[in-house]
Design a protein around this motif. Structure first.
Motif, mmCIF file in Angstrom:
data_model
loop_
_atom_site.group_PDB
_atom_site.id
_atom_site.type_symbol
_atom_site.label_atom_id
_atom_site.label_comp_id
_atom_site.label_asym_id
_atom_site.label_seq_id
_atom_site.Cartn_x
_atom_site.Cartn_y
_atom_site.Cartn_z
ATOM 1 N N PRO A 1 60.069 72.392 44.311
ATOM 2 C CA PRO A 1 59.031 73.415 44.203
ATOM 3 C C PRO A 1 58.799 74.081 45.557
ATOM 4 O O PRO A 1 58.980 73.455 46.610
ATOM 5 C CB PRO A 1 57.792 72.638 43.767
ATOM 6 N N VAL A 2 58.424 75.342 45.538
ATOM 7 C CA VAL A 2 58.115 76.080 46.768
ATOM 8 C C VAL A 2 56.653 76.520 46.723
ATOM 9 O O VAL A 2 55.911 76.119 45.837
ATOM 10 C CB VAL A 2 59.068 77.293 46.956
ATOM 11 N N GLU A 3 56.266 77.312 47.677
ATOM 12 C CA GLU A 3 54.899 77.813 47.831
ATOM 13 C C GLU A 3 53.920 76.653 48.005
ATOM 14 O O GLU A 3 54.215 75.725 48.743
ATOM 15 C CB GLU A 3 54.550 78.778 46.698
ATOM 16 N N ALA A 4 52.787 76.660 47.315
ATOM 17 C CA ALA A 4 51.730 75.667 47.555
ATOM 18 C C ALA A 4 52.216 74.225 47.381
ATOM 19 O O ALA A 4 51.808 73.335 48.127
ATOM 20 C CB ALA A 4 50.546 75.933 46.637
ATOM 21 N N ALA A 5 53.118 73.991 46.432
ATOM 22 C CA ALA A 5 53.608 72.630 46.186
ATOM 23 C C ALA A 5 54.471 72.105 47.330
ATOM 24 O O ALA A 5 54.675 70.901 47.448
ATOM 25 C CB ALA A 5 54.413 72.600 44.883
ATOM 26 N N ASN A 6 54.957 72.981 48.187
ATOM 27 C CA ASN A 6 55.841 72.563 49.281
ATOM 28 C C ASN A 6 55.155 72.610 50.641
ATOM 29 O O ASN A 6 55.717 72.164 51.633
ATOM 30 C CB ASN A 6 57.090 73.453 49.309
ATOM 31 N N ILE A 7 53.959 73.113 50.695
ATOM 32 C CA ILE A 7 53.311 73.353 51.994
ATOM 33 C C ILE A 7 53.121 72.070 52.802
ATOM 34 O O ILE A 7 53.184 72.083 54.023
ATOM 35 C CB ILE A 7 51.979 74.113 51.820
ATOM 36 N N ARG A 8 52.962 70.936 52.136
ATOM 37 C CA ARG A 8 52.778 69.665 52.859
ATOM 38 C C ARG A 8 54.022 69.279 53.660
ATOM 39 O O ARG A 8 53.964 68.430 54.535
ATOM 40 C CB ARG A 8 52.407 68.554 51.895
ATOM 41 N N TYR A 9 55.169 69.894 53.353
ATOM 42 C CA TYR A 9 56.421 69.573 54.043
ATOM 43 C C TYR A 9 56.784 70.581 55.128
ATOM 44 O O TYR A 9 57.847 70.494 55.712
ATOM 45 C CB TYR A 9 57.564 69.481 53.032
ATOM 46 N N THR A 10 55.910 71.544 55.371
ATOM 47 C CA THR A 10 56.211 72.563 56.380
ATOM 48 C C THR A 10 55.390 72.329 57.635
ATOM 49 O O THR A 10 54.300 71.758 57.582
ATOM 50 C CB THR A 10 55.920 73.985 55.853
ATOM 51 N N GLY A 11 55.925 72.774 58.748
ATOM 52 C CA GLY A 11 55.220 72.660 60.011
ATOM 53 C C GLY A 11 54.246 73.814 60.183
ATOM 54 O O GLY A 11 54.318 74.821 59.486
ATOM 55 N N ILE A 12 53.352 73.669 61.100
ATOM 56 C CA ILE A 12 52.399 74.728 61.414
ATOM 57 C C ILE A 12 52.922 75.467 62.637
ATOM 58 O O ILE A 12 53.287 74.851 63.638
ATOM 59 C CB ILE A 12 50.998 74.142 61.704
ATOM 60 N N SER A 13 52.937 76.791 62.554
ATOM 61 C CA SER A 13 53.420 77.583 63.677
ATOM 62 C C SER A 13 52.481 77.431 64.867
ATOM 63 O O SER A 13 51.310 77.065 64.724
ATOM 64 C CB SER A 13 53.533 79.058 63.298
ATOM 65 N N LYS A 14 52.989 77.749 66.050
ATOM 66 C CA LYS A 14 52.198 77.658 67.276
ATOM 67 C C LYS A 14 50.977 78.572 67.188
ATOM 68 O O LYS A 14 49.872 78.206 67.584
ATOM 69 C CB LYS A 14 53.076 78.054 68.462
ATOM 70 N N ALA A 15 51.179 79.781 66.650
ATOM 71 C CA ALA A 15 50.079 80.746 66.529
ATOM 72 C C ALA A 15 48.989 80.206 65.602
ATOM 73 O O ALA A 15 47.787 80.303 65.914
ATOM 74 C CB ALA A 15 50.607 82.075 66.010
ATOM 75 N N THR A 16 49.380 79.607 64.489
ATOM 76 C CA THR A 16 48.403 79.047 63.552
ATOM 77 C C THR A 16 47.677 77.876 64.196
ATOM 78 O O THR A 16 46.460 77.740 64.057
ATOM 79 C CB THR A 16 49.102 78.582 62.257
ATOM 80 N N ARG A 17 48.405 77.045 64.919
ATOM 81 C CA ARG A 17 47.795 75.909 65.607
ATOM 82 C C ARG A 17 46.741 76.390 66.611
ATOM 83 O O ARG A 17 45.648 75.816 66.703
ATOM 84 C CB ARG A 17 48.881 75.091 66.310
ATOM 85 N N GLU A 18 47.048 77.474 67.347
ATOM 86 C CA GLU A 18 46.095 78.038 68.311
ATOM 87 C C GLU A 18 44.864 78.601 67.601
ATOM 88 O O GLU A 18 43.741 78.434 68.073
ATOM 89 C CB GLU A 18 46.769 79.126 69.158
ATOM 90 N N ASP A 19 45.068 79.280 66.461
ATOM 91 C CA ASP A 19 43.942 79.813 65.672
ATOM 92 C C ASP A 19 43.006 78.682 65.242
ATOM 93 O O ASP A 19 41.791 78.799 65.339
ATOM 94 C CB ASP A 19 44.429 80.568 64.442
#
Length: 143
Positions: free
Chosen positions: A118-136
């Motif tokens: 599955p992609v989108e919301a079902a896969n989000i737990r397996y993705t990293g957070i970008s540096k920009a998002t981490r700073e936000d």
């Protein structure tokens, strides 16, 4: 193959430059909540008539796991691992291959968009957070 041959056959996607491709890749990863990792870069020989391209980059879905090469050796075996590991037992078949060519900045690509998970919301737990998002997030938490 040559630019003309590749563009008429397997390589149906086209970007004005590698920078434009990387921008597209970032948007595609965000849209689907997936990560692609560059697995290899092959240097072509533009002077060789059988290989009229400069470089070929292969990106695979991060859920494909490590295929081939040496097995991973933990540097710190005592450290606790993340609960949500990315690789799937059977891997993921989604991949993107791009080629660069002499005399042009245009990049051609082929995209196997079908994921075996599955992609989108079902896969989000397996993705990293970008540096920009981490700073936000850091800025909002510090308020």
């Amino acid at each position: 193959g040559s630019f003309g041959y590749d563009s008429e056959h397997e390589y149906s996607l086209q970007w004005d430059s590698e920078g434009h491709f990387l921008s597209w890749l970032q948007k595609e990863q965000s849209r689907l909540c997936v990560e692609y990792t560059r697995r290899d870069i092959v240097l072509g020989s533009a002077s060789n008539s059988a290989s009229n391209w400069l470089t070929r980059h292969c990106y695979t879905c991060a859920r494909a796991g490590r295929q081939g090469g040496q097995s991973y050796v933990k540097l710190n075996p005592g450290w606790k691992e993340k609960a949500n590991k990315k690789p799937l037992a059977g891997g993921c078949s989604s991949s993107i291959v791009i080629k660069t060519y002499p005399g042009t900045n245009t990049v051609l690509g082929k995209y196997q968009a079908e994921h075996s998970h599955p992609v989108e919301a079902a896969n989000i737990r397996y993705t990293g957070i970008s540096k920009a998002t981490r700073e936000d997030i850091r800025e909002k938490v510090e308020l």
